[in-house]
Design a protein around this motif. Structure first.
Motif, PDB file in Angstrom:
ATOM      1  N   THR A 157      -8.279   0.305  19.036  1.00 38.06           N
ATOM      2  CA  THR A 157      -7.052   0.751  18.371  1.00 38.06           C
ATOM      3  C   THR A 157      -5.849   0.609  19.298  1.00 38.06           C
ATOM      4  OG1 THR A 157      -8.336   2.293  17.040  1.00 38.06           O
ATOM      5  CG2 THR A 157      -5.982   2.729  17.210  1.00 38.06           C
ATOM      6  N   THR A 201      -9.493   1.050   4.355  1.00 29.37           N
ATOM      7  CA  THR A 201      -9.620  -0.054   5.301  1.00 29.37           C
ATOM      8  C   THR A 201      -8.487  -1.058   5.123  1.00 29.37           C
ATOM      9  OG1 THR A 201     -12.012   0.232   5.289  1.00 29.37           O
ATOM     10  CG2 THR A 201     -11.185  -1.857   6.130  1.00 29.37           C
ATOM     11  N   SER A 202      -7.851  -1.418   6.237  1.00 26.48           N
ATOM     12  CA  SER A 202      -6.774  -2.421   6.280  1.00 26.48           C
ATOM     13  C   SER A 202      -5.596  -2.095   5.374  1.00 26.48           C
ATOM     14  CB  SER A 202      -7.328  -3.808   5.938  1.00 26.48           C
ATOM     15  OG  SER A 202      -8.313  -4.177   6.869  1.00 26.48           O
ATOM     16  N   LYS A 203      -5.294  -0.846   5.184  1.00 24.28           N
ATOM     17  CA  LYS A 203      -4.138  -0.444   4.375  1.00 24.28           C
ATOM     18  C   LYS A 203      -2.909  -0.314   5.262  1.00 24.28           C
ATOM     19  CE  LYS A 203      -6.339  -0.101   0.509  1.00 24.28           C
ATOM     20  NZ  LYS A 203      -6.114  -1.086  -0.521  1.00 24.28           N
ATOM     21  N   ASP A 204      -1.741  -0.370   4.651  1.00 23.83           N
ATOM     22  CA  ASP A 204      -0.477  -0.272   5.373  1.00 23.83           C
ATOM     23  C   ASP A 204       0.177   1.078   5.097  1.00 23.83           C
ATOM     24  OD1 ASP A 204       1.871  -0.702   6.746  1.00 23.83           O
ATOM     25  OD2 ASP A 204       2.522  -2.412   5.549  1.00 23.83           O
ATOM     26  N   ALA A 229      -7.128   0.068  14.335  1.00 21.54           N
ATOM     27  CA  ALA A 229      -5.893   0.474  13.652  1.00 21.54           C
ATOM     28  C   ALA A 229      -4.711   0.311  14.600  1.00 21.54           C
ATOM     29  CB  ALA A 229      -6.005   1.926  13.186  1.00 21.54           C
ATOM     30  N   ARG A 265     -10.239   1.929   9.244  1.00 18.69           N
ATOM     31  CA  ARG A 265     -10.374   0.745  10.098  1.00 18.69           C
ATOM     32  C   ARG A 265      -9.315  -0.302   9.749  1.00 18.69           C
ATOM     33  NH1 ARG A 265     -15.944   0.400   8.323  1.00 18.69           N
ATOM     34  NH2 ARG A 265     -16.992   2.117   9.357  1.00 18.69           N
ATOM     35  N   GLY A 266      -8.643  -0.791  10.783  1.00 15.80           N
ATOM     36  CA  GLY A 266      -7.647  -1.848  10.592  1.00 15.80           C
ATOM     37  C   GLY A 266      -6.386  -1.394   9.884  1.00 15.80           C
ATOM     38  N   THR A 267      -6.200  -0.098   9.761  1.00 18.43           N
ATOM     39  CA  THR A 267      -5.038   0.449   9.061  1.00 18.43           C
ATOM     40  C   THR A 267      -3.813   0.426   9.967  1.00 18.43           C
ATOM     41  OG1 THR A 267      -6.483   1.832   7.749  1.00 18.43           O
ATOM     42  CG2 THR A 267      -4.200   2.489   7.842  1.00 18.43           C
ATOM     43  N   ARG A 268      -2.661   0.206   9.369  1.00 22.93           N
ATOM     44  CA  ARG A 268      -1.407   0.117  10.131  1.00 22.93           C
ATOM     45  C   ARG A 268      -0.569   1.371   9.900  1.00 22.93           C
ATOM     46  NH1 ARG A 268       3.763  -3.442   9.753  1.00 22.93           N
ATOM     47  NH2 ARG A 268       4.168  -3.711  11.966  1.00 22.93           N
ATOM     48  N   ASP A 275       0.827  -1.204   0.000  1.00 26.10           N
ATOM     49  CA  ASP A 275       0.000   0.000   0.000  1.00 26.10           C
ATOM     50  C   ASP A 275       0.864   1.257   0.000  1.00 26.10           C
ATOM     51  OD1 ASP A 275      -2.395  -1.575   0.075  1.00 26.10           O
ATOM     52  OD2 ASP A 275      -2.040  -1.890   2.203  1.00 26.10           O
TER      53      ASP A 275
END
Length: 190
Positions: free
Chosen positions: A135, A73-76, A115, A93-96, A56
């Motif tokens: 988070t 969502t869920s990206k790095d 996240a 959401r769920g992003t790093r 990403d």
């Protein structure tokens, strides 16, 4: 791709030449064509490669860019240079954001649930109105510029960071999306 085809043609011609007579033989031409075509079909195609190895935005420089009102969502975003970047009202959401530089970034009213912000530089980042349910944060959360109207339900943070957040004057209000009181989501003892 052009280089691969050129190499394949050169290989085909070199195998097709008969060194004894200086002529092109049929057997050599067949060998050259088969080797040359396999170079073309089995060579790596640079144009089909995923930019960044499929990570990403990891390691990118997106300083000052506008990522507002979008879904990631869920990206790095690990190690990203996002100083002053606008993520306002985005769904993250769920992003790093591991070791990302988010100094002065605007995450106002963003959904950052589940996240990860471990080791991220959050100095002066705007977190007002964020939904940060579940988070994960490191101690840098205490450097955030504004936490009013935020929901930290089930957020993972060190107890000393939680106490410092509770002592801040901006630890107040209710989240506009979830209706959860900021102080209650932080388990502040009043």
């Amino acid at each position: 791709m052009r280089k691969t085809i050129l190499v394949a043609i050169c290989v085909a011609m070199s195998l097709a030449l008969n060194p004894h007579q200086g002529l092109i033989s049929r057997r050599g031409l067949i060998k050259g064509a088969s080797v040359g075509s396999s170079l073309v079909f089995f060579a790596p195609f640079e144009s089909l490669a995923v930019s960044g190895g499929g990570k990403d935005f990891a390691g990118s420089t997106i300083k000052g860019e506008d990522f507002s009102k979008k879904t990631y969502t869920s990206k790095d975003f690990s190690g990203v240079d996002a100083v002053g970047t606008n993520f306002e009202e985005s769904i993250l959401r769920g992003t790093r954001f591991f070791k990302a530089d988010l100094a002065g970034a605007d995450l106002s009213n963003a959904d950052i649930s589940a996240a990860s912000f471990e080791g991220a530089n959050l100095e002066g980042a705007k977190f007002n109105g964020v939904v940060a349910q579940g988070t994960a944060f490191s101690q840098t959360l205490e450097d955030v510029g504004d936490i009013s109207n935020s929901d930290f339900t089930d957020a993972i943070m060190r107890p000393d960071v939680q106490k410092k957040l509770c002592s801040r004057p901006d630890a107040k209000g209710k989240n506009p999306k979830t209706g959860v009181d900021t102080r209650e989501s932080l388990f502040c003892l009043d």
